[in-house]
Design a protein around this motif. Structure first.
Motif, short mmCIF file in Angstrom:
data_model
loop_
_atom_site.label_atom_id
_atom_site.label_comp_id
_atom_site.label_asym_id
_atom_site.label_seq_id
_atom_site.Cartn_x
_atom_site.Cartn_y
_atom_site.Cartn_z
N SER A 16 31.15 38.78 -12.14
CA SER A 16 32.55 38.32 -12.14
C SER A 16 32.75 37.22 -13.18
O SER A 16 31.79 36.58 -13.64
CB SER A 16 32.87 37.78 -10.74
N ILE A 18 33.22 34.32 -15.75
CA ILE A 18 32.58 33.92 -17.01
C ILE A 18 31.29 34.72 -17.23
O ILE A 18 30.99 35.12 -18.35
CB ILE A 18 32.29 32.39 -16.99
N ASP A 37 23.49 38.92 -9.35
CA ASP A 37 24.57 38.31 -8.57
C ASP A 37 24.21 38.45 -7.10
O ASP A 37 23.49 39.37 -6.71
CB ASP A 37 25.91 38.99 -8.86
N ARG A 39 26.47 39.06 -4.84
CA ARG A 39 27.37 40.06 -4.25
C ARG A 39 26.99 41.45 -4.80
O ARG A 39 27.42 41.84 -5.88
CB ARG A 39 28.83 39.71 -4.55
N THR A 62 20.55 39.06 -6.42
CA THR A 62 19.70 37.87 -6.44
C THR A 62 20.50 36.67 -5.96
O THR A 62 21.63 36.45 -6.41
CB THR A 62 19.24 37.56 -7.90
N ASP A 63 19.90 35.89 -5.08
CA ASP A 63 20.47 34.59 -4.72
C ASP A 63 19.75 33.55 -5.58
O ASP A 63 18.55 33.32 -5.40
CB ASP A 63 20.23 34.32 -3.23
N VAL A 64 20.48 32.93 -6.52
CA VAL A 64 19.82 32.04 -7.48
C VAL A 64 19.24 30.79 -6.82
O VAL A 64 18.41 30.11 -7.43
CB VAL A 64 20.75 31.63 -8.65
N ASN A 90 24.36 30.99 -14.84
CA ASN A 90 25.81 30.83 -14.76
C ASN A 90 26.37 30.90 -13.34
O ASN A 90 27.49 30.44 -13.10
CB ASN A 90 26.44 31.94 -15.64
N LYS A 115 24.19 25.46 -7.55
CA LYS A 115 24.61 25.01 -8.89
C LYS A 115 23.54 24.20 -9.61
O LYS A 115 23.54 24.16 -10.83
CB LYS A 115 25.92 24.22 -8.79
N ALA A 142 27.80 24.72 -16.95
CA ALA A 142 28.21 23.57 -16.12
C ALA A 142 29.73 23.63 -16.06
O ALA A 142 30.29 24.67 -15.69
CB ALA A 142 27.68 22.27 -16.72
N TYR A 156 30.57 19.08 -6.67
CA TYR A 156 30.69 19.89 -7.88
C TYR A 156 30.38 19.03 -9.10
O TYR A 156 29.54 19.37 -9.93
CB TYR A 156 32.11 20.46 -7.96
N GLY A 189 36.90 23.99 -19.40
CA GLY A 189 37.98 23.53 -18.53
C GLY A 189 38.36 24.68 -17.61
O GLY A 189 37.49 25.43 -17.15
N VAL A 191 39.31 28.19 -16.26
CA VAL A 191 39.09 29.57 -16.73
C VAL A 191 39.67 30.51 -15.68
O VAL A 191 39.46 30.32 -14.47
CB VAL A 191 37.58 29.86 -16.91
N THR A 193 39.45 33.00 -13.53
CA THR A 193 38.44 33.81 -12.82
C THR A 193 38.75 33.75 -11.31
O THR A 193 39.45 32.83 -10.87
CB THR A 193 37.01 33.27 -13.01
N ASN A 198 36.01 34.14 -4.66
CA ASN A 198 34.59 34.46 -4.45
C ASN A 198 33.90 33.34 -3.65
O ASN A 198 33.06 33.63 -2.78
CB ASN A 198 33.87 34.67 -5.79
N1 LIG Z 1 36.69 29.17 -13.43
C1 LIG Z 1 36.73 27.92 -13.88
O1 LIG Z 1 37.79 27.32 -14.07
C2 LIG Z 1 35.43 27.23 -14.21
C3 LIG Z 1 35.49 26.08 -14.99
C4 LIG Z 1 34.32 25.42 -15.32
C5 LIG Z 1 33.09 25.90 -14.87
N2 LIG Z 1 33.05 27.02 -14.11
C6 LIG Z 1 31.72 27.47 -13.65
O2 LIG Z 1 31.47 28.74 -14.21
C7 LIG Z 1 30.52 29.44 -13.39
C8 LIG Z 1 31.04 30.85 -13.15
O3 LIG Z 1 32.21 30.75 -12.34
P1 LIG Z 1 33.46 31.70 -12.51
O4 LIG Z 1 34.64 30.84 -12.69
O5 LIG Z 1 33.16 32.78 -13.48
O6 LIG Z 1 33.55 32.27 -11.00
P2 LIG Z 1 33.33 33.72 -10.40
O7 LIG Z 1 33.42 33.54 -8.93
O8 LIG Z 1 34.21 34.69 -11.07
O9 LIG Z 1 31.81 34.04 -10.81
C9 LIG Z 1 30.73 33.40 -10.19
C10 LIG Z 1 29.74 34.47 -9.73
O10 LIG Z 1 28.59 33.79 -9.19
C11 LIG Z 1 28.15 34.54 -8.06
N3 LIG Z 1 27.35 33.71 -7.18
C12 LIG Z 1 27.77 32.72 -6.34
N4 LIG Z 1 26.73 32.21 -5.66
C13 LIG Z 1 25.62 32.88 -6.10
C14 LIG Z 1 24.25 32.79 -5.79
N5 LIG Z 1 23.78 31.93 -4.85
N6 LIG Z 1 23.39 33.61 -6.44
C15 LIG Z 1 23.83 34.50 -7.36
N7 LIG Z 1 25.14 34.64 -7.67
C16 LIG Z 1 26.02 33.83 -7.06
C17 LIG Z 1 29.44 35.03 -7.40
O11 LIG Z 1 29.21 36.12 -6.55
C18 LIG Z 1 30.30 35.36 -8.62
O12 LIG Z 1 30.19 36.72 -8.98
C19 LIG Z 1 30.38 28.62 -12.12
O13 LIG Z 1 29.16 27.91 -12.16
C20 LIG Z 1 31.58 27.68 -12.16
O14 LIG Z 1 31.33 26.50 -11.51
C21 LIG Z 1 34.18 27.71 -13.78
#
Ligand SMILES: NC(=O)c1ccc[n+]([C@@H]2O[C@H](COP(=O)([O-])OP(=O)(O)OC[C@H]3O[C@@H](n4cnc5c(N)ncnc54)[C@H](O)[C@@H]3O)[C@@H](O)[C@H]2O)c1
Length: 267
Positions: A16, A18, A37, A39, A62-64, A90, A115, A142, A156, A189, A191, A193, A198
């Motif tokens: 999903s 980024i 992922d 999920r 995978t659970d990271v 990520n 994280k 990050a 966070y 900043g 994004v 998503t 999720n």
């Molecule tokens: N969306 C934003 O505005 C934003 C801004 C800055 C940073 N980020 C960071 O970017 C990264 C990606 O987030 P995103 O916005 O794409 O969200 P997203 O929810 O679209 O993607 C995150 C993915 O991580 C997976 N995930 C969650 N916990 C997990 C685990 N324990 N093991 C494996 N996979 C796991 C989720 O299932 C999901 O598919 C995150 O670390 C988030 O903090 C997001």
């Protein structure tokens, strides 16, 4: 590192947002991908989306936060493709909004587990392969919340500051191990998503009733693909930091200026 056709990348949280944007951008450059992922259902769709771009891709549930699971994912990567060139740590969640003294212990544990430990587990499992190969790059996601204060989200912000700090040090350690090694931290900043949805589905937050929790509705949100493209440009340029998004530079500058002013005042 110049990203070339035939290379191999691993993307955690790749089902999903980024992570999927990174996987798609890499696939468009002919890079073979391991998508990880938590999920599993969403993973299947992501893998077929990536394969449709004409590259080989495998998905691994995978659970990271589980070091053993990440280790197994590294073994699968090497068994499948025989090499790894870019590791994108990520996967992530967002924490509930509240002042620090009201944050639950379980929130801290979850955010540190996913994280921070998630990134540590990725580096620990994959960096030895990169070092043995003598080439490769680690891209840690990050947030702009890792470059400046983020009131209401200390779990966070704290973990994101940690990922910025560890990546800066990791980059020096990798470069000392070999000139073709390095690390980059992505600090976007807003994004567009489904991070809120999720995170709610994974039990990390509760969405306020009547809202979809969509970041895309907020002004200035970038697309995941634009963020991914900016990250890959930074990887290729060998930059340690990349922070796309409205107002991120200004927030980071303000933090650094306050830091320097405090240090100078205390001399
Ligand atoms: N969306 C934003 O505005 C934003 C801004 C800055 C940073 N980020 C960071 O970017 C990264 C990606 O987030 P995103 O916005 O794409 O969200 P997203 O929810 O679209 O993607 C995150 C993915 O991580 C997976 N995930 C969650 N916990 C997990 C685990 N324990 N093991 C494996 N996979 C796991 C989720 O299932 C999901 O598919 C995150 O670390 C988030 O903090 C997001």
């Amino acid at each position: 590192m110049i990203i070339e056709e035939g290379m191999v990348a691993v993307v955690t949280g790749g089902a999903s947002g980024i992570g999927l944007g990174l996987a798609e951008a890499l696939a468009d450059r002919g890079v073979r991908i391991v998508v990880a992922d938590i999920r599993a259902d969403a993973l299947e769709q992501a893998v077929s989306d990536i394969r449709a771009r004409g590259v080989d891709a495998v998905g691994q549930a995978t659970d990271v936060s589980d070091a053993g699971a990440v280790e197994r994912m590294a073994i699968t990567t090497m068994a499948t493709f025989g090499r790894v060139d870019l590791v994108c740590n990520n996967a992530g969640l967002v924490s509930p909004g509240a002042p620090m003294w009201e944050q639950e212990a379980s929130t801290w544990d979850r955010m540190i587990g996913v994280k921070l430990r998630g990134v540590i587990n990725g580096v620990t499992a994959f960096a030895p392969y990169l070092v043995a190969q003598g080439s490769g790059h680690i891209l840690n996601t990050a947030s702009s919340g890792g470059l400046a204060p983020l009131p209401g989200r200390t779990p966070y912000a704290a973990t994101m500051h940690a990922v910025v700090g560890l990546t800066e040090t990791l980059d020096l350690e990798l470069k000392a191990a070999g000139p073709a090694l390095g690390a980059t931290v992505l600090c976007p900043g807003l994004v567009d998503t489904p991070l809120g949805q999720n995170s709610a589905a994974l039990g990390a937050i509760t969405l306020p009733s009547g809202t979809a929790g969509s970041i895309g509705d907020l002004p200035g949100a970038m697309s995941a693909r634009a963020v991914a493209d900016a990250a890959l440009i930074a990887v290729e340029a060998g930059r340690v930091h990349v922070a796309p998004g409205d107002g991120v530079l200004e927030r980071a500058r303000s933090r650094v200026e306050h830091l320097i002013a405090d240090l100078e005042a205390a001399r």
